[in-house]
Design an enzyme around this catalytic site. Structure first.
Site, mmCIF file in Angstrom:
data_model
loop_
_atom_site.group_PDB
_atom_site.id
_atom_site.type_symbol
_atom_site.label_atom_id
_atom_site.label_comp_id
_atom_site.label_asym_id
_atom_site.label_seq_id
_atom_site.Cartn_x
_atom_site.Cartn_y
_atom_site.Cartn_z
ATOM 1 N N ARG A 99 -1.297 9.167 11.889
ATOM 2 C CA ARG A 99 -2.070 7.937 12.042
ATOM 3 C C ARG A 99 -3.297 8.211 12.898
ATOM 4 O O ARG A 99 -3.212 8.932 13.888
ATOM 5 C CB ARG A 99 -1.209 6.886 12.718
ATOM 6 N N LYS A 141 2.444 4.416 1.517
ATOM 7 C CA LYS A 141 2.705 4.858 2.892
ATOM 8 C C LYS A 141 2.502 6.366 2.891
ATOM 9 O O LYS A 141 3.351 7.122 2.419
ATOM 10 C CB LYS A 141 4.136 4.497 3.328
ATOM 11 N N GLU A 191 -4.693 6.831 7.810
ATOM 12 C CA GLU A 191 -3.746 7.940 7.907
ATOM 13 C C GLU A 191 -4.464 9.215 7.464
ATOM 14 O O GLU A 191 -5.106 9.234 6.409
ATOM 15 C CB GLU A 191 -2.552 7.629 6.998
ATOM 16 N N GLU A 213 0.831 -1.211 0.000
ATOM 17 C CA GLU A 213 0.000 0.000 0.000
ATOM 18 C C GLU A 213 0.857 1.249 0.000
ATOM 19 O O GLU A 213 2.013 1.206 0.424
ATOM 20 C CB GLU A 213 -0.860 0.040 1.279
#
Ligand code: ATP
Length: 608
Positions: A273, A268, A318, A266
């Site tokens: 977060r 980043k 995120e 995925e």
């Protein structure tokens, strides 16, 4: 059942005198054995130096040094000035209060004013742990008009009733300066020994704590219901789960191999977060450090209300700042800028955000943390209703290192920091609170020999020279060693700071300066001042080197040497990380080994 507060104060005094973890453990075991199960939560909070977990977002005590001295002056019948003078001399309000109280007691004894001696145990206090805890909780929670006077009265009452030693610790607790140097790991081990029968049960306590980040609550379940109740514990909406973390590698072939031949890869995203909890219409957002950051993201709250199609759920993603015009990602600093603004609503349109979701841990009563990632992802796709700003993270499933590499390059081009490669085999559970090889981050190179930055903790500071004379100009930085629960020195960093960074340095460090080496710090280098391990900064350097003075990985590579960083440079503060989230000694060791391998490969004669 109650317990005298003096038992706790006595343990604090013992803990303060030792730095060896094994000795601390023995004192804690001794204390927990004496503690009635009903109040173990309060005892644990006291040791942690707090009234409740930070994520609860409940008010803090709200008592500054001035108010503490005022309360002490009422309690001890001495002038504020007199206390202030002694505080100045000793540099420690708690100690000053203890000394004055002890002197007064002795004087009273000497002149035969024995009234107080009729109290049980000859002048000792009769305070209990509950009474102190409940009074402090009342002090914290009282609000509104007249609350200052009520706080003052309650605190003065406590200090008056306390023995000199108890008063010292109450004062330090109130000031947020208890600093016993006991880490959560040691508390958990002591709980395991006392209530689980052996230190081996620490893993059960740890897993429970990882699922519900409230050590007081976990201790109470353990003490009142036993170890089996803890084994069956599930996440609870509204109580944060400690996040799963990734290891790092920079080689796609190695990454695929490590993950068992096939992985979900995925983007980043470079943001903050967020662990998002939903129960009906109520939303909580917790940060990586488990702070309750719900109020900072009213826009994300709205997205979550609309975008989670389950009555109860815990999802992770995120939060990224995006350009309102183009929708492109903006750097992490922009988001932190928004975080610092007092009036969030004013910047909502100026700094809009998007959320990229990558996991789900709990849905409608079901704990998903022990399910493999593909199963969790399937649930995520089912419960998330996507929109432009509320999306499932961009990802591919691949077994081909080359495909991984091109996806990585695409991620970078799109403004991500790199990729997260995740295991998708049967054992790919959500490892709450752990950094493991089920998730591997592959990040952009920072164009330096040292291929990645590290996050280190400030443990000391040095005064600058010349123009910077009298002000801090360099920091002593440490890595975290979870095995011994200590902070080991890595380097002294004095460059990379902007003028503004340097200006702020004195104020930033001030609350954490310590007159002696803090308990969990392991350093041979002696800074001008010691700093309690609290602040985390991102550091890069030319390369990792061996150093005879730094204690990180001491003796691991070569006897008589630790691992350090050559030409370290400060990049930025990491307010989103706590000291235990810093780069670990083991990670630095792995980085060092990889660097060696790289150098060897480069030096190897070709054609052999
Ligand atoms: P770093 O210092 O590299 O930002 P970290 O130390 O905060 O990372 P790591 O476990 O090393 O934490 O890296 C994982 C972090 O990457 C997560 O905490 C999360 O904030 C972020 N992240 C971004 N995209 C993803 C994703 N798709 N899956 C998981 N984490 C992601």
């Amino acid at each position: 059942m109650s317990m005298p507060f003096s038992v706790l104060a006595e343990t604090f005094e013992k803990l303060e005198r030792v730095t060896a973890r094994t000795q601390m453990l023995l004192y804690l075991v001794e204390l927990f054995k004496k503690t009635p199960p009903e109040i173990i939560d309060k005892v644990v909070y006291f040791i942690q130096g707090k009234l409740w977990p930070d994520w609860k977002g409940l008010p803090e005590l709200g008592i500054g040094e001035k108010m503490l001295i005022k309360a002490a002056s009422i309690a001890l019948h001495v002038s504020e000035k007199q206390i202030e003078q002694l505080v100045k001399k000793l540099g420690d309000t708690g100690k000053a209060i203890e000394m004055i109280k002890r002197e007064k007691q002795q004087k009273q004894k000497a002149v035969g004013l024995l009234a107080f001696m009729q109290k049980p145990s000859g002048g000792e206090s009769t305070l209990t742990v509950e009474k102190v805890y409940d009074t402090l909780a009342r002090i914290a929670l009282v609000q509104g008009e007249g609350s200052r006077d009520i706080k003052l009265k309650l605190l003065a009452g406590l200090l008056a009733e306390a023995s000199p030693r108890e008063a010292k610790y109450i004062a330090r607790f109130v000031e947020g300066r208890l600093r016993l140097g006991v880490g959560d790991a040691t508390i958990m081990e002591a709980l395991a020994v006392v209530y689980g029968g052996s230190a081996a049960m620490r893993s059960v306590v740890e897993r429970a704590y990882n699922l519900r980040a409230d050590l007081g609550m976990v201790a109470k379940i353990l003490a009142t219901q036993g170890i089996d109740a803890l084994k069956n514990i599930k996440p609870e909406v509204g109580v944060p789960i400690r996040p799963m973390l990734a290891e790092r590698l920079n080689d796609p072939v190695e990454i695929i191999k490590k993950l068992g031949g096939r992985a979900l890869v995925e983007y980043k995203y470079d943001g903050e977060r967020a662990q998002i909890h939903k129960k009906g219409d109520k939303i909580w957002i917790f940060s990586r450090r488990l702070e309750n950051i719900t109020h900072m993201y009213p826009d994300v709250v709205e997205m979550a209300k609309k975008g989670i199609k389950a009555e109860e759920a815990i999802v992770e993603g995120e939060i990224v700042a995006i350009d309102p015009e183009t929708g492109e990602f903006r750097p992490f600093q922009v988001l932190m800028h928004r975080r610092r603004k007092k009036d969030v609503h004013a910047v909502l349109s100026e700094i809009p955000v998007a959320v990229f979701l990558f996991d789900t841990l709990y849905v409608n009563g079901e704990d998903l943390t022990l399910k493999p990632l593909p199963a969790r992802h399937e649930v995520l796709e089912k419960i998330i209703e996507q929109s432009d700003t509320w999306r499932i993270a961009e990802g591919i499933v691949t077994s081909d290192p080359q495909e991984l590499e091109s996806f990585f390059l695409k991620a970078i081009e799109d403004g991500a920091e790199g990729v997260m490669a995740k295991a998708i085999h049967d054992r790919s559970i959500y490892q709450a609170g752990a950094r493991g090889w089920l998730w591997i981050k592959y990040k952009r190179d920072y164009k330096s020999e040292m291929s990645d930055t590290v996050d280190l903790v400030v443990i000391g500071a040095f005064y600058g020279k010349g123009r910077r004379g009298g002000k801090f100009g360099a920091l002593l930085m440490a890595a975290y060693d979870p095995d011994t629960d200590t902070f080991k020195s890595v380097c002294k960093v004095g460059s990379g700071f902007t003028d503004e960074d340097l200006e702020r340095l004195d104020d930033m460090l001030k609350p954490y300066i310590s007159d002696k080496k803090p308990a969990r710090v392991d350093s041979q280098m002696k800074p001008d001042v010691w700093v309690e391990p609290t602040l985390v900064a991102e550091i890069i350097g030319a390369e990792l080197t061996l150093s005879p003075i730094h204690t990180c990985c001491y003796g691991w590579v070569k006897s008589g040497a630790g691992i350090s960083i050559r030409f370290p440079r400060f990049i930025r503060w990491r307010p989103d990380k706590g000291p235990e989230d810093a780069t670990t000694t083991k990670e630095l060791y792995e980085m060092y080994k990889r660097q060696l391998r790289r150098i060897k490969e480069e030096e190897a004669p070709t054609g052999v």
